[in-house]
Write a protein that holds these residues in place. Structure first.
Motif, PDB file in Angstrom:
ATOM      1  N   ASP A  97      -5.426  -0.998   5.609  1.00 26.87           N
ATOM      2  CA  ASP A  97      -4.403   0.045   5.714  1.00 26.87           C
ATOM      3  C   ASP A  97      -5.157   1.376   5.821  1.00 26.87           C
ATOM      4  N   PRO A 135       1.484   0.695  13.775  1.00 32.45           N
ATOM      5  CA  PRO A 135       1.921  -0.309  12.801  1.00 32.45           C
ATOM      6  C   PRO A 135       1.162  -1.621  12.975  1.00 32.45           C
ATOM      7  N   THR A 136       0.938  -1.960  14.228  1.00 33.19           N
ATOM      8  CA  THR A 136       0.194  -3.179  14.557  1.00 33.19           C
ATOM      9  C   THR A 136      -0.529  -2.920  15.872  1.00 33.19           C
ATOM     10  N   PHE A 154       8.044  -0.964   6.366  1.00 42.01           N
ATOM     11  CA  PHE A 154       7.832   0.410   5.932  1.00 42.01           C
ATOM     12  C   PHE A 154       9.084   0.907   5.215  1.00 42.01           C
ATOM     13  N   ARG A 170       2.122 -11.784  10.366  1.00 42.84           N
ATOM     14  CA  ARG A 170       2.377 -10.676   9.455  1.00 42.84           C
ATOM     15  C   ARG A 170       3.657  -9.947   9.819  1.00 42.84           C
ATOM     16  N   ALA A 176       7.579  -3.943  11.582  1.00 44.88           N
ATOM     17  CA  ALA A 176       6.909  -4.374  12.806  1.00 44.88           C
ATOM     18  C   ALA A 176       6.272  -5.717  12.506  1.00 44.88           C
ATOM     19  N   ALA A 177       6.264  -6.595  13.497  1.00 42.76           N
ATOM     20  CA  ALA A 177       5.716  -7.935  13.282  1.00 42.76           C
ATOM     21  C   ALA A 177       4.571  -8.188  14.243  1.00 42.76           C
ATOM     22  N   GLU A 178       3.594  -8.942  13.780  1.00 45.33           N
ATOM     23  CA  GLU A 178       2.414  -9.261  14.590  1.00 45.33           C
ATOM     24  C   GLU A 178       1.807 -10.541  14.039  1.00 45.33           C
ATOM     25  N   LYS A 224       1.871   5.362  -0.614  1.00 39.95           N
ATOM     26  CA  LYS A 224       1.376   6.737  -0.517  1.00 39.95           C
ATOM     27  C   LYS A 224       2.409   7.645  -1.174  1.00 39.95           C
ATOM     28  N   PHE A 245      -4.234  -4.963  10.546  1.00 41.19           N
ATOM     29  CA  PHE A 245      -4.646  -3.573  10.654  1.00 41.19           C
ATOM     30  C   PHE A 245      -3.441  -2.676  10.909  1.00 41.19           C
ATOM     31  N   THR A 246      -3.267  -1.671  10.073  1.00 40.77           N
ATOM     32  CA  THR A 246      -2.180  -0.701  10.263  1.00 40.77           C
ATOM     33  C   THR A 246      -2.730   0.693  10.007  1.00 40.77           C
ATOM     34  N   VAL A 304       5.121  -6.303   8.754  1.00 44.07           N
ATOM     35  CA  VAL A 304       4.859  -5.065   8.010  1.00 44.07           C
ATOM     36  C   VAL A 304       6.176  -4.334   7.837  1.00 44.07           C
ATOM     37  N   ASP A 306       0.871  -1.172   0.000  1.00 42.14           N
ATOM     38  CA  ASP A 306       0.000   0.000   0.000  1.00 42.14           C
ATOM     39  C   ASP A 306       0.914   1.230   0.000  1.00 42.14           C
ATOM     40  N   TYR A 336       9.305   5.280  13.042  1.00 42.63           N
ATOM     41  CA  TYR A 336       9.274   4.455  11.837  1.00 42.63           C
ATOM     42  C   TYR A 336       9.632   5.326  10.637  1.00 42.63           C
ATOM     43  N   HIS A 367       2.735  -5.195   3.608  1.00 41.92           N
ATOM     44  CA  HIS A 367       2.182  -6.187   4.532  1.00 41.92           C
ATOM     45  C   HIS A 367       2.565  -7.565   3.987  1.00 41.92           C
TER      46      HIS A 367
END
Lengths: 349, 349, 349, 349
Positions: free
Chosen positions: C175, C205-206, B308, B304, B299-301, B177, C224-225, B306, B175, B282, B240
């Motif tokens: 996102d 981020p998470t 940046f 997932r 970042a991890a969760e 921007k 979800f971020t 993520v 995603d 970040y 992601h």
């Protein structure tokens, strides 16, 4: 039961045309039957103006004007003077948002514009700004809405002029800051986002056309400079005035308050904002964005009175003023269709 | 004493052309002898780029290309493939900032662009991004600078790919921007200040051309969506990723740190920014605006990770990358001419 | 003749408190008799909220709550659960804009917040979002307005869920991009203008708390971020969904249109915006700024369906949703007091 | 081989402190050995200033000042006058960026500030602005960097004063527009992003402290008003002057050009920008953001000469000016460490 007037908007894809459509769509006394656009003919209004997606109307070419009670013209300068006969044939009342009928004398057009093709109509036209010209509006059938920067400036200076505090010979420096919507929907390199963002840009260091309007309606010349700043809607006029009475030590703050209250105490669209506490102590365009309101305030120091005036250039400075004037001309409630409230917080609308 | 190379910039009025001129003007190894512009021929460079008013050089028409060591082409997509023979006649080394020679196979041009007129040259061209492709650059004489959004994305994903953490089959949603400078200097209604300000606008919901680059150089397809947001410079890719190892519970944070440090520990233009305290935890594009730096973090969760990645689209994502690649190709210090430091605080550059 | 309800706003100096006051001031069925503020007690409402200067009301301390029909609480998380008895003693209906009564089970508060002091009330509370929960609202006397980011996300996903297109096990990456008003009126270094301007900042981020709401009301977990971007009002959720039906090649675009139209065809505050021409092809928060509207749209590619949802975080995402829910709860016209129209052009409101 | 001076920055977490660190980090003649911060002691400099992550230095408490050649003080007004003995004990040369030693006479502090605790030092201090005061700087050991708004104004007016065109009795109205970094890093409601974005806010309608500086160094009083606008870095002074010679018809444009060229023809940091074509015709702060440059331009009309001056308030208006003055004081190349080039395009830095 209230009467309803049919209305049309000529030049509906531009920013002020869209603003007229926004106001008329929610105005109880008007029924928009036509919106013209050469570039977007047959497209829905919502295609161009995303805030009007609920309107069930498509743009038509400007070649066949519907017969209406009121025609609002939001065309570029020069178009209305060429099309005025067609406009008046189509409508009982014409409200023009361009500069074409704003000035009362052909000489202004010779000096500030490229002349005028129908000068004989200038004295028929009625200037729109109700705070200055309310009594002339009822029954007017050719109404000329004022320029945005001139409107802000005149709303700021008018109370001092009316009270006799500011003489025509007193020095008046007007430093204006305006948003990017003044440049219109057309685009161009200077108004592209990368070039226009974050600017404090002197775009009319001297010689701005709105000087003519101030000269015509406040009977004096001012030193006028306009800067582009980073907002979309808004015109803010900082008027540095030097009344002789102030230099003479004969001007008290209470005299200023009296002058401003006398001028605007009963005006439905003017708020006096001067001093006080909190974040919003003086007029700010973002506080009136999207509304037909003007904020007026002042501060005095030594021989100087600084007047601040803030409006939304597309509302009080254009489409809102036009609808306000039409309301007065037709004998409607002045505030009809113009009760939009501002937002807080809000960024750079 | 160090060697100096003559250089030219073809297409000098655009944003990336101006950025090249900014970099080359202060680069000790390059001497700019020509900048071309059809629209602004004979005007000074400072007329278009106010930050380059001190340069004593005027734009010339692109018809007579000076003979130089290195020609940088900052022309719209499609121009370089047509002009490539003239470019190569004029210069020993051509660095192209358009998409024309970025992709290694004609099929990408058939699928994502309007085909390619000189496909036989594609295998001669060398992709520029040094973090991925450094070893191929020395001696390269046709260099293709990467796309901004692809660059941000690939810099983010590359460490996971290189470490074998992210398999080609693992789901990867990107995603992005981006700022308004990606739209170029041309203007147009959508990029006018009133329309472009304050947006969060899905401008490439699906099917963005930079997917091709990612597919070509990271050997996988990603789910790619690009949004326009309110900044001028900057591309931020939020990647992601869903590594199978993470779902299997076999991926520790230390593995991620290891992967990113292995990939970028020695890279002169990449900063790892992940977590920590303060305001800037970040990667953010505004922290690298005007510089050739990339900020990478993660970042991890659950299953997932993520990632940046933030760059200045005109620097690391275009002109800076091109100069970096030229430095490597010519055997210069990699960081020559690219030591600009960011600002703090800074707004939406 | 229509009935009028007395109302109070507890926590009136904050942004959502101000937004409630804006809505209630112009709402024909409500009469605001009290607005509380500890910090600005005895000051006029217009002192804090410049768009409400015409209101003839001063803030009072929250210690003596007026007896009203409806009390709206716009206090920080944690206050309502402590004060809920006083709120319910003062009012027949309590509408809470904080997170305190949003979630149906204490375990969410243990996991995402600091626990809950009155868990026995959670099942008494009714979640506000009428598009998901309309039937439960009539007669509800403890209403919990949804979180802004969760609202945008759920409005985006709900049609796919309701149509059975998106299964709980299907991957869903969300996102989100949000404006600075989410940070509230309090200030702080990270939200100061110099630091907050021009950002694309991964601020959650998470692990964002709104995941809990989505899990509770859509019965699934999402990845979800949340990013902070440069606008004041607005939340935009880009939901990358991967329905198994899409991977199986069994999902047609017409199925998606049917799902979205079935869900929202009769909804007064939801507009479907997907594709088409012009500048505004997909949902954008600035098109709905200041309004209670949600724009929802989508695009499909391969096995992915990307859903875009845009709202004003303080309106549809907070105060507007609260008034909408109160309208439904009291049996009023759903759209009463919520007919504000958006602006065009408009910047970063 | 060039000499190196040790340097320290007292007050390194603020915006101007960070700017000093940015400049000194890349300055070949300075070696920063200490940066103090009470709030961030022991944290890395990059924790606060993301553009300085490569610096291998941590903030220390201001209690133990290192012995250095040059100490730069970037503390709030009032701190330096209290700590000046410690500063001078620690360093051979003290450069103060606050207002504490800017004004040559105690009476200014009594009128515009809260008095002065060490008035006997005022005549020892040397005002920094080299364009006005270069000859006094070599060997100076207590240097006071000028105020940002005063610097912009004086750079604009100085050529007219120096040429004898503008007499002390001639009316001079100065309308200043400034960015949010002037408010410092501290935050507060008025400078929060939601409140500060998009403003044109009269924050010093009259009575701004920088009037004192202009009075002291240009020997005249001016009518001074400051507006906050939506940018982060930048101060733009529009000086509406009314030379008696202009009213008398005795002032030609060539005289103005001569005055400005005489004043600044040899100045390394001043660019004359007046008229011409393209987008950037007059001075703009965004064109000089991040640099120590000043753009100066003018336009004349009737009896008025409007002078525009644009600077980066934190550079030419503060930290850059301080380093420039230190360079002159120590006999270094004036431009050492100050060759940062601006960006194009660039937004609201």
């Amino acid at each position: 039961m209230s009467e309803t007037y049919t209305a049309s908007v000529v030049g509906g894809t531009g920013f002020t045309g869209g603003e007229l459509l926004r106001l008329l769509a929610d105005h109880s006394a008007f029924d928009v039957v036509q919106a013209t656009s050469r570039s977007d003919a047959n497209r829905t209004i919502g295609h161009v103006h995303p805030n009007l997606r609920d309107l069930d109307l498509r743009f038509s070419k400007p070649d066949d004007l519907a017969s209406v009670d009121v025609l609002f013209a939001a065309t570029p300068h020069g178009v209305s003077m060429d099309q005025i006969d067609a406009f008046r044939d189509a409508a009982d009342t014409v409200v023009d948002l361009s500069a074409d009928f704003r000035l009362p004398d052909e000489r202004y057009y010779d000096e500030y514009y490229d002349g005028h093709s129908r000068p004989e109509l200038l004295e028929e036209a009625t200037y729109a700004l109700p705070e200055l010209n309310r009594d002339a509006l009822p029954g007017a059938d050719l109404i000329a809405s004022g320029g945005c920067n001139a409107t802000a400036t005149m709303l700021g200076l008018y109370p001092l002029v009316e009270a006799g505090i500011l003489e025509p010979s007193d020095r008046t420096v007007v430093d204006v800051k305006v948003g990017s919507s003044e440049g219109g929907a057309g685009g161009g390199a200077a108004s592209s986002h990368p070039e226009r963002s974050g600017v404090v840009r002197p775009y009319a260091p001297t010689g701005h056309r709105h000087e003519a309007e101030i000269e015509a309606y406040l009977d004096r010349s001012v030193d006028f400079t306009v800067h582009a700043v980073d907002m979309i809607r808004g015109a803010s006029a900082t008027c540095h005035t030097f009344p002789e009475a102030a230099a003479a030590g004969e001007l008290e703050t209470v005299d200023l308050w009296t002058a401003f209250r006398d001028a605007y105490g009963d005006e439905p669209f003017v708020d006096l904002v001067a001093g006080g506490g909190g974040v919003y102590r003086y007029p700010e365009p973002k506080a009136v964005a999207g509304t037909n309101r003007a904020e007026i305030g002042f501060a005095a120091e030594d021989d100087r009175v600084v007047v601040f005036a803030a409006i939304d250039n597309m509302m009080k400075g254009s489409a809102g003023q036009a609808v306000h004037a039409a309301n007065v001309a037709l004998g409607l409630d002045e505030t009809a269709g113009l009760d939009q409230r501002g937002l807080h917080p809000v960024g750079a609308p």
